[in-house]
Structure formats: C-alpha cells, structure tokens
Design a protein around this motif. Structure first.
Motif, mmCIF file in Angstrom:
data_model
loop_
_atom_site.group_PDB
_atom_site.id
_atom_site.type_symbol
_atom_site.label_atom_id
_atom_site.label_comp_id
_atom_site.label_asym_id
_atom_site.label_seq_id
_atom_site.Cartn_x
_atom_site.Cartn_y
_atom_site.Cartn_z
ATOM 1 N N PRO A 17 0.823 -1.217 0.000
ATOM 2 C CA PRO A 17 0.000 0.000 0.000
ATOM 3 C C PRO A 17 0.853 1.261 0.000
ATOM 4 N N THR A 252 -8.286 1.702 0.859
ATOM 5 C CA THR A 252 -7.637 0.443 1.219
ATOM 6 C C THR A 252 -8.041 0.017 2.622
ATOM 7 N N GLU A 277 -7.918 -1.172 -3.020
ATOM 8 C CA GLU A 277 -7.351 -2.464 -2.663
ATOM 9 C C GLU A 277 -8.153 -3.595 -3.275
ATOM 10 N N HIS A 315 -2.528 -3.512 -3.405
ATOM 11 C CA HIS A 315 -2.528 -4.173 -2.092
ATOM 12 C C HIS A 315 -2.958 -5.636 -2.228
#
Length: 342
Positions: A17, A252, A277, A315
């Motif tokens: 991330p 995320t 994500e 991610h």
C-alpha cells in the motif's frame, strides 16, 4: 493535458500500500500511508509536506521511523493526518526515543499531528525538536463548507471519510480544482517569461477577478531581472481555456459492507482515478471476510457504484505473487472496464 498532480503508487508492482502525489512546479509531495517508504528516493521523502495515514497497522505506518531518521536536521515542518486516536499514537511513537541532543540541531523540526475522530471532531498537536518533541495541543478552525476536508489549498482539497475494517480507517479523496491553461507563445510575444506570477494570474482568473485587478509580474531573461505591474484584463489574452480538475480516490483496508460502500460513493462519486485495494481472489472470499479485506470482484463492484472512470487495483495478498493479472481481471469483470497497473 499536463495536470497539477502527478499520482503514482508507492510500489509499482501494486503489492504494497501507499500513494505518492507530486505537486508539479512546487517541488513538493504528499504521501498517503507510510508503509514501505524505504523504496522511495530520499529526495522524494524530503520534499513531502504532508502524510495522510489510513490507519496504523504496521504495513501502513511503520515507515514513519524511516522518514523521521532521514528528515531530522533537514525538514523544518511536516504535517500528518490520521484517524481516531492518531495524535496519541504519534505521541507514544515519539516518546519511545531519547531526545537529549535534538534540540541543538541547526534545522529545527515541527511535526503537526491531526486526528479525524469517529464523531467527526478533530484533535491537533505539535511536536517540536527544540522542545525534544514534547506534545503541545492546539486548536484550528474546522472547514465550514465540507466537514470532510482535511487540507484545502488553491489547487486541490484532500477529503476523508471513515470506513470499517473492524477498526476505523480513513478513505481519501484528492480533488484537483479547475485548472487554467496558458499559451507559452503568447507569453513570449509579450516579452515576458514564465514565473510565479502565472500562478497568481491563474488563481485570479479562476476566482472571477475583475479586469482591473493588479498582477505584479517578475521575470528574468538575458537582460536581467524585470518587474512590472499589469492588470488581469491585460494578461487575460494569455489564457487559453479552463479545464476541470480530477477527483482521485485512495481506498484500502475495509470490509465489503453496504455502509462502507455508501460512504465511498458519497466521498468519491464520479472519481476520475480510483486506487482501490483488491486483496483476494473471489475463490478466497471467505478468507477475505475473516481478514476484513476486499476481494477483487468486490473492489470492481465498488468502482462501478462510484462511477470511476479509471481504476488501479493494488494491495494484493502475498499468496498471489506472480498472479496479479488474475486479480486485475476479476476487478475489470466486476467494474466493466479495463483496469490499469501502477
């Protein structure tokens, strides 16, 4: 068109991330999450003015120590935003170190920490090297137009909303404001050169300033340095047109729940660029639920609900090393478009 913000993932593979936002022409950057920032060049980290932290899991915040070790004695001011309790967490992190000489550094450092609390309130503190990073609380006026605005500048806003990851996590919207294009050939034809005055002119045009508004123009050429005062009406012919800015989303670490989806739609509807994500494949959806993360199809579904125009998944779970194309394909199928890598 060349835009105000140059945006890229911290990790070009999309596995870790983090987002880097360079402000063109300002030699300044914004960081979103402070995980494995060691992969960024020191020159990028040293020009960062703000960091926006989604939450303080290690993969999103452990890199703060790396930034601090690099920036001490070099960076005079840094601003951090985080979710509920973030100010207290940063204080504990700073108190874990011994600061017996830092107050003598030639370049003093001030760290501003701000937290966006679950009830919508905000907390603020300063930590300065001259005081050996002792905490000093202070108050700032909250924005009146949009209570989700964390940072408002002439060229962009950063807004946030809390989503659920079995803990509160911040999702972010970066809204570029309308931009003015100018004609370089017309500037040269007037015997002028580009400079900071162009920003003043652009801001004045976007604000609807009257033609008699004065603009101080300073420039340098082979003849030396020059300064002259014009008004907006005289300089307006240099402007080609005005174009809308972009909305960029960074999302995320969240569950796939109706409430989270609605919060993201409210924050990011019509996003031009969405970083989201996409941790697990659909076959592992039960595991994703246990981990409080999105599957790739769930990320694509959210992107479709938002109406995102471009989607960049990231991610990815380490279990899919070398299989990232499968995750992107599932996002694309649910979103209904062609996704992009970092």
């Amino acid at each position: 068109m060349r835009t105000t913000l140059d945006v890229r993932l911290l990790d070009p593979t999309g596995n870790e991330p983090g987002l880097v936002v360079d402000l063109r022409d300002e030699r300044r950057a914004l960081l979103f999450d402070l995980g494995e920032i060691e992969r960024l060049a020191p020159r990028v980290l040293l020009r960062a003015s703000h960091a926006f932290v989604t939450h303080t899991h290690m993969d999103h915040f452990a890199g703060f120590d790396h930034w601090l070790a690099l920036a001490l004695g070099r960076v005079p001011h840094f601003v951090l935003w985080g979710g509920p309790g973030f100010v207290d967490q940063l204080e504990h992190k700073l108190r874990a170190y011994t600061w017996n000489v830092v107050h003598r550094y030639e370049v003093a450092m001030t760290i501003e920490a701000h937290s966006f609390e679950a009830d919508g309130t905000r907390r603020h503190a300063r930590f300065t090297s001259v005081d050996r990073f002792a905490r000093g609380d202070f108050e700032v006026e909250a924005p009146s137009s949009d209570d989700r605005v964390l940072l408002g500048e002439p060229l962009f806003d950063v807004r946030a909303s809390l989503v659920d990851h079995e803990m509160p996590v911040l999702a972010f919207a970066i809204d570029e404001k309308a931009q003015v294009r100018v004609a370089a050939d017309r500037i040269a034809a007037r015997g002028l050169a580009t400079g900071a005055w162009l920003r003043t002119l652009k801001d004045a045009v976007l604000a609807g300033a009257s033609d008699d508004t004065p603009i101080d123009v300073e420039w340098s050429d082979r003849g030396g340095r020059h300064a002259e005062r014009f008004n907006v009406g005289e300089l307006r012919p240099l402007v080609l047109d005005t174009v809308p800015g972009r909305r960029i989303g960074y999302v995320t670490d969240l569950r796939f729940t109706p409430d989270n989806v609605e919060r993201l739609v409210a924050l990011l509807e019509g996003a031009d660029l969405l970083f989201i994500e996409s941790v697990f494949l659909d076959a592992d959806r039960d595991h994703a639920a246990r981990k409080n993360h999105l599957t790739a199809p769930q990320a694509g579904t959210i992107a479709r609900r938002i109406g995102a125009r471009k989607v960049v998944p990231f991610h990815f779970s380490p279990r899919y090393r070398g299989r990232e194309a499968e995750l992107r394909a599932e996002v694309a199928a649910a979103w209904g478009g062609v996704v992009h890598d970092a």
